[in-house]
Design a protein around this motif. Structure first.
Motif, short mmCIF file in Angstrom:
data_model
loop_
_atom_site.label_atom_id
_atom_site.label_comp_id
_atom_site.label_asym_id
_atom_site.label_seq_id
_atom_site.Cartn_x
_atom_site.Cartn_y
_atom_site.Cartn_z
N GLN A 1 33.39 48.28 37.81
CA GLN A 1 34.48 48.43 36.84
C GLN A 1 35.82 48.29 37.53
O GLN A 1 36.71 47.59 37.04
CB GLN A 1 34.40 49.78 36.13
N GLY A 2 36.01 49.00 38.65
CA GLY A 2 37.27 48.93 39.36
C GLY A 2 37.54 47.56 39.93
O GLY A 2 38.69 47.08 39.96
N VAL A 3 36.48 46.87 40.39
CA VAL A 3 36.63 45.51 40.88
C VAL A 3 37.11 44.59 39.76
O VAL A 3 38.06 43.81 39.92
CB VAL A 3 35.29 45.00 41.45
N GLU A 4 36.45 44.66 38.61
CA GLU A 4 36.79 43.78 37.49
C GLU A 4 38.20 44.05 36.98
O GLU A 4 38.94 43.11 36.63
CB GLU A 4 35.75 43.97 36.38
N HIS A 5 38.57 45.30 36.91
CA HIS A 5 39.93 45.68 36.50
C HIS A 5 40.96 44.98 37.38
O HIS A 5 41.90 44.33 36.88
CB HIS A 5 40.05 47.20 36.60
N GLN A 6 40.81 45.11 38.68
CA GLN A 6 41.80 44.55 39.60
C GLN A 6 41.73 43.03 39.68
O GLN A 6 42.76 42.36 39.82
CB GLN A 6 41.61 45.17 40.98
N HIS A 7 40.53 42.48 39.58
CA HIS A 7 40.39 41.02 39.62
C HIS A 7 41.06 40.38 38.41
O HIS A 7 41.73 39.34 38.53
CB HIS A 7 38.91 40.64 39.66
N LEU A 8 40.90 41.00 37.24
CA LEU A 8 41.57 40.49 36.05
C LEU A 8 43.08 40.55 36.23
O LEU A 8 43.80 39.61 35.83
CB LEU A 8 41.13 41.31 34.83
N ARG A 9 43.58 41.62 36.82
CA ARG A 9 45.03 41.75 37.03
C ARG A 9 45.55 40.69 38.01
O ARG A 9 46.66 40.16 37.83
CB ARG A 9 45.35 43.14 37.60
N GLU A 10 44.77 40.38 39.02
CA GLU A 10 45.25 39.47 40.07
C GLU A 10 44.93 38.01 39.80
O GLU A 10 45.68 37.12 40.21
CB GLU A 10 44.65 39.87 41.42
N LYS A 11 43.79 37.75 39.10
CA LYS A 11 43.36 36.37 38.89
C LYS A 11 43.08 36.12 37.41
O LYS A 11 43.98 35.91 36.63
CB LYS A 11 42.16 36.06 39.79
#
Length: 836
Positions: A498-508
């Motif tokens: 969940q935390g990975v997907e949250h940040q990946h969406l924000r960055e990419k």
């Protein structure tokens, strides 16, 4: 009992069922000024033979959600006022460390919902209050002194007596043979003693509910199920127990048992056995009761094997063995009474309340136990009299109990029995809030399901839909992103993905399955006028533009928050959530549509599928796929168009629940698989990742976007929910008068974001928010904000505490965590990323 030997020929309202729920509804209708009410029952008044007649009457007020707790608390106070309630307190004991931690959380739920005086007890303190309890068999208990015992039959009689004084009539031994309907509305109730014409009928028949559903063509998702109750002979530990102060109720939930005192005797109730489901058609009638030695139709013969042998799939010992460990006196006791008594279970364990969808004037009040009976009667009576569910005259969120929350598959016997059995089995189990049902799965699958399964999606059940919460394959990106650990309970049924997907969406960029979102298409010459009267915002926008709006009930409570897109002068599409929200919202819309044919309403609850493409690279991913120009000038924020993505016809909305640059893209379901492949293939160059709803939820919290059912509900108006910007008082709409009154009175509380002061700390929803040690609110929504590196909670705080910078505390598992009220949004307050 009425002195009349014949039934009246007509009544304004007929209540079928004179148990505590039906009598509560009649009493509350009388309190609201109704004097044309008739109550009938197949049995004798008021020991009718239904579940009320044998119910042990335990009122433990701390429920798993606010509605159930509030109804229980109201019931306790109501029956206490009649003299039909004995306050003795209630103790829930812990047998395991997990249960002990759970009781800490449960005590906090009670504090959140206004239940005062709850405390945690040591094993010795439990034994001091309940001397026959074995202190060595517990780790302690949660004690609420205001819990106690309701005399259900006496309470029903007390409510009936007061209702009679207001003109309500009661008749026993009047079995219903049919509910007469014609032209889409109820006309009369036919009984063995005659026919009563009626304007409306309330069915408060509990275990017989499905049979009444067959009479009117309504599927009632309810299954009767028997559980066991035994009463011992006199116990030495209770000798001389004819004293004014009785022992507290006792629950041993790790083994699905409860206990209560009967003078010098002791009763034990057991759910510690295999579900004993009963077909409503097989409930014994009076002609068989004598032969079987049974007193009521709602009883079954006692089955000793379910008490002395372990038949519960999740337990390791029989009910008798577990009960005797906690209460050793049972080892030498004899049983003076042994029954299998019926209650009813729905697929989600909640009651069934509200107006029938297919028959005007027909109402339901089912699957309600004595614990919530008084409160349920108040809610349904207010609903019938005033058109809005209220509890004790105040707005309440009853959507979790609304009869229309169920999806079409819930009407099947297989589904209702499967999920009803699960609810029975798990009634006292320690079930994690994110734990998913195992039975009746994969009923509704998006066209992306197989692709998501290959990506190791963790599917949650959402009213039959298989909805990805995260993708385990994304854990491979943990080297790129920092995701804080969570403690044991909070880490269960959760993934760092969940935390990975949250940040990946924000960055990419990420792609999110939006299939459960429901487009409701409305067209025709009367569409604009209809929607202006239904929604709070001015929706007279140019075609191709959108508006965010609320939809209210007559009390100004928020029934829905919606995205409204206009495609032509007389064609709009409203976008709402899936599952029960789509069912409830679409029903409200269709029922309020003009009857003159000027408007057509089409609900695309399954015929459309969608993908959200969100993140800084969203435009780059989509630019070469779609025919529409995606530039800011041609396709600005909050605009919509119908175009093509490759060969696929799509509807594109320029918005993002994640608060990033992005589009929601919808298409007929048969094009869905191709839509996924096209976006995934084009996204490879930009490192696109599949993103589940857990990450979308946490990104939306950082942006301050509301989530219907958690931080915006019918309990609050738009000003309290901080969506007053979606209200245009220059238009006329349902609930406007209530909003004008609210505006003039001033806002006493409103929802605000709160951040935990220490990085890495996260709490669950439902826990108290304190100022100077006093509970002032509770967290209605909570998660971690991975972009701001803080735990986030939303709470409806009194206005004096809503200023940014206000220090508060949030209590969780006995610890108080420092936190600070913030002004939102917490991330990208200037909306530069969404508008990019």
């Amino acid at each position: 009992m009425s002195t009349r030997s014949t039934l009246p020929e007509r009544a304004g309202t007929v209540v079928v069922g004179a148990g505590c729920v039906g009598c509560s509804a009649a009493y509350h209708l009388a309190e609201l000024g109704r004097d044309d009410v008739v109550v009938i029952d197949r049995g004798s008044l008021f020991e009718t033979g239904g579940s009320t007649s044998h119910a042990p009457g335990l009122v433990f007020q701390t429920g798993g959600n606010k509605l159930m707790s509030k109804m229980a608390s109201y019931t306790r106070d109501l029956y206490d006022g009649f003299g039909d309630f004995r306050t003795c307190g209630g103790i829930e004991v812990a047998y395991t460390e997990d249960r002990w931690e759970f009781l800490k959380r449960k005590r906090e739920w009670g504090r959140s919902y206004g239940l005062e005086g709850g405390e945690l007890l040591s094993p010795a303190a439990v034994e001091e209050r309940v001397p026959q309890a074995n202190a060595d068999a517990t780790l302690g208990g949660y004690y609420l002194p205001s819990d106690g015992k309701a005399d259900a039959v006496s309470a029903a009689a007390s409510m009936a007596e007061r209702a009679r004084d207001a003109g309500v009539e009661f008749y026993g031994n009047a079995e219903v043979t049919d509910i007469d309907t014609e032209g889409g509305r109820v006309r009369a109730v036919d009984t063995e003693r005659g026919r009563i014409e009626a304007d409306e009928v309330l069915l408060a028949t509990n275990i017989w509910g499905p049979l009444f559903g067959e009479m009117v063509g309504t599927d009632v998702p309810l299954v009767p199920c028997a559980h066991q109750y035994l009463v011992s002979d006199e116990l030495d530990a209770l000798a001389g127990a004819e004293r004014e102060i009785e022992q507290p109720l006792l629950r041993h939930q790790d083994y699905s048992l409860y206990f209560r005192q009967h003078g010098e005797r002791y009763g034990v109730g057991s759910y510690n056995h295999a579900p004993l489901l009963v077909d409503p058609e097989d409930i014994y009638g009076p002609e068989r009761l004598d032969d079987l030695g049974l007193e009521y139709p709602s009883l079954r013969e006692f089955t000793a094997e379910h008490f002395y042998e372990n038949t519960h799939a999740d337990h390791d010992r029989a009910a008798y063995d577990a009960a005797s460990e906690l209460v050793p006196a049972f080892e030498d006791a004899e049983w003076t009474s042994q029954i299998n008594g019926m209650f009813s279970f729905t697929p989600d364990g909640m009651p069934i309340l509200g107006p029938d969808e297919g028959t005007e004037g027909l109402w339901w009040a089912l699957a309600i136990w004595v614990t919530q009976s008084g409160g349920a009667g108040s809610i349904v009576a207010e609903w019938m009299a005033g058109g809005v569910p209220r509890l004790d005259g105040e707005r309440v969120d009853a959507t979790g109990a609304h009869v229309s929350r169920f999806q079409p598959h819930a009407g099947s016997r297989e589904y209702t029995s499967g999920r009803g059995a699960q609810q029975y089995r798990e009634l006292y189990q320690l079930v994690h809030p994110r734990e998913q049902p195992r039975d009746q799965r994969e009923l509704r699958r998006s066209p992306f399901y197989d692709r998501q399964a290959e990506l190791e999606a963790e599917f949650y059940d959402g009213d039959g839909w298989e909805t990805p919460q995260w993708y385990e394959t994304n854990e491979a990106l943990l080297d790129e992103y920092d995701v804080p650990d969570r403690p044991d309970w909070l880490a269960r049924n959760w993934s760092k993905a969940q935390g990975v997907e949250h940040q990946h969406l924000r960055e990419k960029v990420g792609m999110v399955d939006m299939t459960t979102f429901t487009p409701i298409e409305i067209e025709g010459p009367g569409t604009e006028s209809f929607l202006q009267g239904l929604l709070t915002n001015d929706i007279d926008v140019t075609p191709g533009r959108m508006r965010y709006s609320a939809m209210l009930n007559g009390d100004g409570g928020v029934l829905a928050d919606l995205t409204v897109a206009r495609f032509d002068d007389d064609r709009y599409t409203l976008f709402t959530g899936g599952g029960s929200s789509a069912t409830l919202h679409s029903r409200w819309i269709t029922e309020h549509a003009p009857a003159d044919g000027s408007v057509d309403v089409t609900v695309h609850d399954s015929s459309r599928t969608g993908i959200g493409v969100f993140g800084p690279e969203a435009r780059n991913v989509l630019a070469d796929l779609v025919e529409a120009d995606l530039s800011n000038d041609a396709f600005p924020f909050y605009s919509a168009t119908e175009t093509y993505l490759g060969s696929i016809p799509v509807t594109m909305l320029r918005l993002s629940y994640a608060g990033e640059l992005g589009w929601e893209i919808y298409t007929p379901t048969e094009y869905g698989a191709r839509l996924w492949d096209a976006i995934a293939d084009a996204g490879e160059a930009y490192d696109i990742a599949p993103v589940g709803w857990a990450a979308l939820d946490s990104t939306s919290m950082e942006k301050g976007f509301r989530l219907w059912g958690t931080d915006v509900t019918p309990e609050y108006d738009p000003y309290e929910a901080n969506i007053g910007f979606a209200v245009d008082l220059d238009t006329d709409f349902i609930g406007k008068d209530a909003l004008l009154d609210a505006r003039d009175d001033g806002v006493d509380e409103r929802v605000v974001p709160i951040t935990l002061d220490e990085p890495g700390v996260v709490v669950d929803a439902g826990h108290p928010v304190l100022v100077d040690g006093d509970v002032v609110a509770y967290a209605c929504r909570a998660d971690y904000g991975y972009s701001i590196d803080r735990g986030i909670a939303y709470a409806y705080l009194p206005s004096e505490y809503t200023d940014a910078g206000q220090s508060v505390e949030i209590e969780y598992e006995g610890e108080r965590h420092g936190a600070t009220v913030r002004s939102g949004p917490l991330f990208d307050a200037e909306r530069e990323r969404m508008l990019g």
